[in-house]
Write an enzyme that holds these catalytic residues in place. Structure first.
Site, PDB file in Angstrom:
ATOM      1  N   HIS A  88     -34.014 -87.769   1.203  1.00 59.07           N
ATOM      2  CA  HIS A  88     -34.815 -86.730   1.652  1.00 59.07           C
ATOM      3  C   HIS A  88     -36.370 -86.754   0.990  1.00 59.07           C
ATOM      4  O   HIS A  88     -36.134 -86.959  -0.409  1.00 59.07           O
ATOM      5  CB  HIS A  88     -34.202 -85.351   1.274  1.00 59.07           C
ATOM      6  CG  HIS A  88     -32.923 -85.251   2.046  1.00 59.07           C
ATOM      7  ND1 HIS A  88     -31.388 -85.428   1.502  1.00 59.07           N
ATOM      8  CD2 HIS A  88     -32.667 -84.983   3.404  1.00 59.07           C
ATOM      9  CE1 HIS A  88     -30.561 -85.481   2.450  1.00 59.07           C
ATOM     10  NE2 HIS A  88     -31.101 -85.234   3.634  1.00 59.07           N
ATOM     11  N   ASP A 137     -34.273 -87.568  -3.383  1.00 61.14           N
ATOM     12  CA  ASP A 137     -33.157 -88.256  -3.466  1.00 61.14           C
ATOM     13  C   ASP A 137     -32.996 -89.635  -2.351  1.00 61.14           C
ATOM     14  O   ASP A 137     -34.576 -89.751  -2.235  1.00 61.14           O
ATOM     15  CB  ASP A 137     -31.641 -87.446  -2.971  1.00 61.14           C
ATOM     16  CG  ASP A 137     -31.826 -87.146  -1.434  1.00 61.14           C
ATOM     17  OD1 ASP A 137     -32.600 -87.739  -0.823  1.00 61.14           O
ATOM     18  OD2 ASP A 137     -30.903 -86.356  -1.184  1.00 61.14           O
ATOM     19  N   SER A 177     -30.361 -81.560   7.638  1.00 59.26           N
ATOM     20  CA  SER A 177     -30.543 -81.430   6.301  1.00 59.26           C
ATOM     21  C   SER A 177     -32.201 -81.297   6.113  1.00 59.26           C
ATOM     22  O   SER A 177     -32.524 -80.893   4.989  1.00 59.26           O
ATOM     23  CB  SER A 177     -30.218 -82.518   5.354  1.00 59.26           C
ATOM     24  OG  SER A 177     -30.529 -83.515   5.785  1.00 59.26           O
TER      25      SER A 177
END
Ligand SMILES: *[C@@H]1O[C@H](CO)[C@@H](O)[C@H](O)[C@H]1NC(C)=O
Ligand SMILES: *[C@@H]1O[C@H](CO)[C@@H](O)[C@H](O)[C@H]1NC(C)=O
Ligand SMILES: *[C@@H]1O[C@H](CO)[C@@H](O)[C@H](O)[C@H]1NC(C)=O
Ligand SMILES: *[C@@H]1O[C@H](CO)[C@@H](O)[C@H](O)[C@H]1NC(C)=O
Ligand SMILES: *[C@@H]1O[C@H](CO)[C@@H](O)[C@H](O)[C@H]1NC(C)=O
Length: 371
Positions: free
Chosen positions: A338, A335, A45
């Site tokens: 991240h 978040d 990610s």
């Protein structure tokens, strides 16, 4: 950089600018030529820019507030704006971001493809609790498809291999082998099977095999990212059952064992494989330095977006259309997992051009590009 433009429209624009004998020589793209002809991206990610959008997974974030600062909005990037790979493309002089494998087509692929997938790991099973994802092995299979397309486009294998040897390859994977595998013993068996030291060795060996496969497909300039430590307090609280301090020490130790194996691994690959240049990016060293020097350490308790709410299956991701902070550049985390675009930009500046001798080994990405 007119980053939101797709390659094809960008090419049309160039033709238009040249045809109209434009005076706009301040426009970077009039004479822009990237330092390398192509940039291929593998990872999780940190690097994903839309490959999970059509997968059956809970690790899918193509909704606002993700992408709130990105020109095209919520594309599947796991942050508010650009990812480290977007910044790297900019720093290397690309006029566009590298398209995700899921949508890249036609001659786009000659300039690179992004295979990264949120939740993916070095090991096939990592992240499976969240749903489907493109593991590193599947990303390599997708790259094999790309390479055979490039061979067709360029006419023969020799020419394709010559071309592919000039590209930069960035590989940022391994975090999910811990946070979505080893550190969740209720779901995955690895924690019972291996000590942290054994697990690091197993991962290093599997990773090394995968990088050899990448070399077999023509890669000669490869940047291998280490893993960062857990920093966001909310994340620690959600993953640690009891004592967060000892839990954090346990995780930091386990990940450090993995990182420590990467440096000799890249040195070994560069030495043993023909014409190979592998470098190690000291991701956690750079992040620690940025967090300490830029005041982000004061801001690790809460992420910028709201992560707990009804309908959030994965309570580390932002709530769909939930609350989002205004002063995003002051937050360390977008978040609970991240970092914000602001952190990614500072981090990528240092992976591209080292500011300390420990940032990368044996040299930085700028140097790798110029080889
Ligand atoms: C998506 O995954 C879930 C959980 O693995 C499964 O129950 C469901 O059938 C899958 N949906 C589709 C459309 O494949
Ligand atoms: C190929 O890319 C172009 C431009 O990016 C896009 O308009 C088109 O829909 C794509 N085709 C397919 C089959 O995905
Ligand atoms: C991992 O997945 C790949 C396909 O992506 C498969 O070829 C390989 O056999 C799998 N390995 C294991 C250990 O299951
Ligand atoms: C990474 O950077 C940190 C901080 O500069 C340093 O202490 C550490 O030794 C570096 N790690 C490697 C593997 O070079
Ligand atoms: C963001 O701004 C709000 C309101 O001005 C302030 O309360 C908060 O402390 C700021 N957050 C950060 C991380 O600076």
């Amino acid at each position: 950089m007119a980053c939101s433009l797709k390659i094809s429209s960008w090419k049309l624009l160039i033709v238009f600018l040249l045809a109209s004998n434009s005076q706009h020589d301040d426009l970077y793209y009039a004479d822009a030529k990237p330092q390398v002809p192509c940039f291929f991206i593998f990872g999780d990610s940190i690097a994903d820019n839309g490959n999970n959008n059509n997968l059956n997974t809970t690790i899918k974030i193509n909704y606002l507030p993700y992408g709130i600062d990105f020109p095209e909005g919520a594309t599947g990037r796991f942050t508010n704006g650009r990812t480290p790979m977007d910044f790297l493309a900019e720093f290397m002089g690309f006029d566009h971001y590298i398209p995700p494998f899921a949508t890249a087509n036609g001659s786009d692929i000659l300039e690179g493809v992004n295979y990264a997938s949120g939740g993916a790991g070095i090991r096939n099973e990592s992240g499976q609790f969240g749903g489907d994802r493109m593991s590193m092995n599947r990303q390599l299979e997708n790259h094999k498809t790309t390479v055979s397309r490039i061979i067709k486009m360029l006419g023969n294998r020799e020419q394709a291999m010559e071309y592919l040897s000039k590209c930069i390859y960035a590989v940022a994977i391994g975090g999910n082998d811990y946070f979505n595998n080893y550190f969740i013993p209720i779901i995955y068996p690895t924690n019972a099977q291996f000590t942290p030291s054994q697990y690091a060795t197993v991962l290093n060996q599997q990773f090394s095999q995968q990088l050899k496969t990448l070399h077999k497909y023509g890669a000669r300039k490869v940047a291998v990212y280490g893993q960062d430590m857990p920093r966001c307090t909310l994340f620690l609280k959600s993953i640690c059952a009891f004592n967060t301090a000892s839990c954090m020490a346990y995780m930091t130790n386990a990940i450090t064992l993995f990182n420590d194996g990467l440096k000799p691994m890249v040195a070994g690959l560069s030495h043993s494989l023909p014409d190979a240049n592998f470098i190690y990016i000291n991701y956690t060293g750079i992040m620690t330095s940025i967090f300490n020097s830029q005041g982000f350490n004061k801001n690790i308790n809460f992420p910028c977006c709201q992560v707990t709410g009804t309908g959030n299956i994965f309570p580390l991701n932002c709530n769909r259309h939930g609350y989002v902070c205004r002063n995003r550049s002051q937050y360390a985390f977008f978040d609970a997992v991240h970092p914000t675009e602001a952190v990614y930009e500072l981090q990528t500046r240092r992976t591209y051009r080292a500011e300390s001798p420990t940032d990368s080994y044996p040299f930085d990405i700028e140097h790798l590009a110029k080889l």
